[in-house]
Design an enzyme around this catalytic site. Structure first.
Site, PDB file in Angstrom:
ATOM      1  N   ASP A   1      31.887  37.181  36.091  1.00 33.58           N
ATOM      2  CA  ASP A   1      31.343  35.954  35.507  1.00 33.58           C
ATOM      3  C   ASP A   1      30.637  36.386  34.208  1.00 33.58           C
ATOM      4  O   ASP A   1      30.989  37.441  33.653  1.00 33.58           O
ATOM      5  CB  ASP A   1      30.398  35.261  36.511  1.00 33.58           C
ATOM      6  CG  ASP A   1      30.139  33.801  36.165  1.00 33.58           C
ATOM      7  OD1 ASP A   1      30.991  32.948  36.456  1.00 33.58           O
ATOM      8  OD2 ASP A   1      29.081  33.501  35.572  1.00 33.58           O
TER       9      ASP A   1
ATOM     10  N   ALA B   1      24.880  33.270  46.742  1.00 31.18           N
ATOM     11  CA  ALA B   1      24.906  32.006  47.489  1.00 31.18           C
ATOM     12  C   ALA B   1      26.296  31.794  48.056  1.00 31.18           C
ATOM     13  O   ALA B   1      27.298  31.999  47.361  1.00 31.18           O
ATOM     14  CB  ALA B   1      24.543  30.849  46.558  1.00 31.18           C
TER      15      ALA B   1
ATOM     16  N   GLY C   1      31.327  30.542  46.407  1.00 33.63           N
ATOM     17  CA  GLY C   1      30.126  31.373  46.402  1.00 33.63           C
ATOM     18  C   GLY C   1      29.795  31.767  44.980  1.00 33.63           C
ATOM     19  O   GLY C   1      30.569  31.507  44.058  1.00 33.63           O
ATOM     20  N   LYS C   2      28.650  32.353  44.763  1.00 32.46           N
ATOM     21  CA  LYS C   2      28.320  32.870  43.434  1.00 32.46           C
ATOM     22  C   LYS C   2      27.151  33.823  43.570  1.00 32.46           C
ATOM     23  O   LYS C   2      26.307  33.664  44.460  1.00 32.46           O
ATOM     24  CB  LYS C   2      27.904  31.721  42.517  1.00 32.46           C
ATOM     25  CG  LYS C   2      27.943  32.049  41.045  1.00 32.46           C
ATOM     26  CD  LYS C   2      29.384  32.066  40.579  1.00 32.46           C
ATOM     27  CE  LYS C   2      29.550  31.871  39.115  1.00 32.46           C
ATOM     28  NZ  LYS C   2      30.841  31.267  38.797  1.00 32.46           N
ATOM     29  N   GLY C   3      27.117  34.799  42.683  1.00 34.89           N
ATOM     30  CA  GLY C   3      26.005  35.753  42.707  1.00 34.89           C
ATOM     31  C   GLY C   3      25.462  35.962  41.321  1.00 34.89           C
ATOM     32  O   GLY C   3      26.110  35.634  40.320  1.00 34.89           O
TER      33      GLY C   3
END
Ligand code: GLU
Length: 418
Positions: free
Chosen positions: A146, A60, A105-107
């Site tokens: 993460d 995202a 953002g992050k995945g």
């Protein structure tokens, strides 16, 4: 753990609460509380036995007004679209809160990495990096570690990207091993910022850190390092849990020995420096001075918050408190140092890593730690100033008002195109 709160709705509530204090137009807030884009993937990966597994994955990109999208990649069976969206939004406000020039953002890949071999994880990471290649880059979107990812995955990601691009670009991803272009101090950075905000809070409230009792839920990278650094500061870490077990000792745990035990056996359970084994639920309501939720979202809901006995909570995890918990804790005068400040050390040192990569010049660990301290204490002071001047209900709302103002200013200055 309670699953009652949808993390994306929690994020939106947090943004709206801050927006109410700032009297912002609804259309601006709509824009700043929804992701710009979300990539959803079904990755095919060949397993060691020759069969093919298909796994769900996301990235995202929430907002890029302040700089390239920035945020980690997690490997966890609980990954969902809503979770990745929320986590990417928290990155926007985290980067703005501590004033590093990034968007958010992050995945995530929806797997339990313990069920995959190292070579399967490598193929999966490379498949993910290949899919993300057109969207990422040191000036576009910069992934990082993460939950359940670290240097190894970042090194694979960088190598895949650079191989496909045919050039070196170490700043495409942060959290790499030193030899692959990582920064000194990055592994410790998240735990270090948790320690720093606890130290600052104790100073602010005129409390004594010496022998203050601490309980840590989650003994991974952030939790175990925060525990160690707080112990070094003079605090007494009496309890810690991991995803399966937990330990307690009234006289304090030997944090390094507990960590060594967990690394060797895979769990805290059976650690001989403890006097009792405890559950995560017991830890959260324990009578301690400082509680550090360092695991996943929604660890503390409204019901648990009613039972919390700590005076201060420092959020090492992202989103560990539900909005209901925030309300209850504010009514009970329990201070919460929000995730977007407390765990921001990770992305701050990611920023330093990226700066070093772009300059092809590496800093000493001392320089990294000194700069990190400066960023955290400045953000802490900005939060306290907003809390006092605006008379808001929580430190979280105060920190969000500081961050939201910065994001709004950048969004306004950039305007909308076309
Ligand atoms: N995953 C970490 C976080 O949630 C670090 C992100 C980064 O370094 O970009 O803040």
């Amino acid at each position: 753990m309670s699953n009652e709160a949808n993390p994306f709705e929690s994020l939106q509530q947090q943004i709206h609460q801050a927006a109410t204090e700032l009297d912002v137009d609804d259309d601006v807030i709509n824009r700043l509380s929804n992701p710009e884009r979300v990539l959803e993937l079904n990755l095919s990966v060949e397993l060691d036995d020759g069969t093919i597994d298909v796994v769900e994955a996301y990235r995202a990109q929430f907002n890029g007004d302040r700089g390239p999208y920035k945020g980690g990649i997690r490997y966890h069976p609980g990954v969902t679209r809503a979770e990745v969206k929320a986590l990417s939004g928290w990155m926007v406000y985290k980067c703005a809160a501590v004033n590093v020039p990034y968007g958010g953002g992050k995945g995530g890949i929806k797997i339990d990495p313990a069920e995959y071999s190292e070579s399967e994880l490598e193929r999966l990471t490379r498949a993910y990096a290949k899919e993300l290649r057109p969207l990422v880059g040191e000036s576009r979107d910069i992934p990082a570690p993460d939950v359940n990812t670290g240097q190894r995955e970042m090194n694979w990601f960088k190598d895949t990207y650079e191989t496909l691009e045919g050039r070196t670009e170490p700043g495409v991803v942060t959290g790499k091993a030193i030899e692959s272009g990582g920064s000194r101090g990055r592994v410790e950075a998240t735990g270090r910022s948790v320690m720093l905000v606890v130290r600052e809070a104790f100073e602010e409230f005129d409390w004594d850190i010496e022998d203050a009792t601490v309980a840590v839920q989650g003994f991974g990278n952030a939790g175990s390092i925060a525990a160690r650094l707080l112990d070094e500061l003079g605090a007494n870490v009496v309890a810690a849990t991991d995803s399966r077990s937990g330990v307690y000792s009234e006289d304090g745990l030997d944090v390094a020995a507990a960590k060594a035990h967990k690394s060797k056996t895979g769990a805290l359970s059976g650690f001989d420096g403890a006097t009792e084994e405890i559950s995560s639920e017991e830890l959260l309501t324990m009578d301690v001075d400082v509680l550090i939720p360092a695991a996943l979202e929604n660890a503390i809901d409204g019901d648990v918050a009613e039972e919390v006995s700590a005076d201060l909570i420092a959020e090492a995890a992202n989103g560990p408190l539900t909005p209901e918990a925030d309300k209850v804790l504010a009514e009970r005068d329990i201070y919460v140092i929000p995730d977007i400040l407390a765990n921001a050390g990770g992305v701050i040192v990611s920023y330093f890593e990226w700066v070093q990569n772009r300059q092809r010049f590496s800093w000493t660990e001392q320089r990294v730690n000194d700069e990190l301290e400066r960023y955290i204490t400045e953000a802490f002071d900005a939060m306290i100033e907003a809390y006092e001047q605006q008379e808001v209900a929580t430190l979280r709302i105060a920190m969000y008002t500081v961050a939201l103002k910065r994001v709004m200013r950048a969004a306004e200055e950039g305007g909308i195109w076309p």
